[in-house]
Design a protein around this motif. Sequence first.
Motif, short mmCIF file in Angstrom:
data_model
loop_
_atom_site.label_atom_id
_atom_site.label_comp_id
_atom_site.label_asym_id
_atom_site.label_seq_id
_atom_site.Cartn_x
_atom_site.Cartn_y
_atom_site.Cartn_z
N GLU A 1 7.23 -40.76 -29.10
CA GLU A 1 7.58 -41.36 -27.81
C GLU A 1 8.92 -42.10 -27.88
N ARG B 1 -0.10 -37.21 -22.00
CA ARG B 1 0.93 -38.25 -22.06
C ARG B 1 2.04 -38.04 -21.03
N ARG C 1 3.59 -41.20 -32.42
CA ARG C 1 2.34 -41.60 -31.79
C ARG C 1 1.14 -40.86 -32.38
#
Length: 201
Positions: free
Chosen positions: A194, A35, A171
Amino acid sequence: MKNETIRYYDRNADKFIENTRHVNFSDVQDRFLARIPAGGRILDFGCGAGRDTKAFLEKGYAVEAMDGSEELCKAASAYTGIPVRHALFQELDETDKYDGIWACASVLHLSSSELPDVFRRMTRALKMGGVIYASFKYGDFEGERADRYFTDMTEEKMSAMLRKIPALQIRDMWISVDVRPGRGDEKWLNLLAERVSTDEL
């Protein structure tokens, strides 16, 4: 973080480093790094022995590291080759700086009353779309254990806390077992969250 906890790590730095530095944590690191943009900026928030800082540096990320234990800061700096800031979690005061914050088995030493403020500080320090990884021992316990202060977490406790920080959205959450030898019966709650808005924090 309670002063007794920091003193524990200062007194037991060598033992802690021996037990954690060479543990293979690549599966969780990769889940986090998936990510983070290539070469992105990461804060290792409570870096301990410097294991993860070194791994991220070797993969080409721009890494900053900090810890509340002066002895661990010295050891981690020597191991990673970068200066490690000696500071408390509550002293984080950055805005829109990091693509990711890695809080592996670190902020679990804060009390439940301290955690929301520190998670807000972490969220504020992230760029939009940046992610936090954090891990906690799994359960409902809070208090002194093995000469340190711990706040354990369940999915329900974590979700309830983060509902108060709408700019930070969960997430992924998953339960894992301890990867250290002889600790496989210990469970951990892992979080990836996030930053999704510029709401006031």
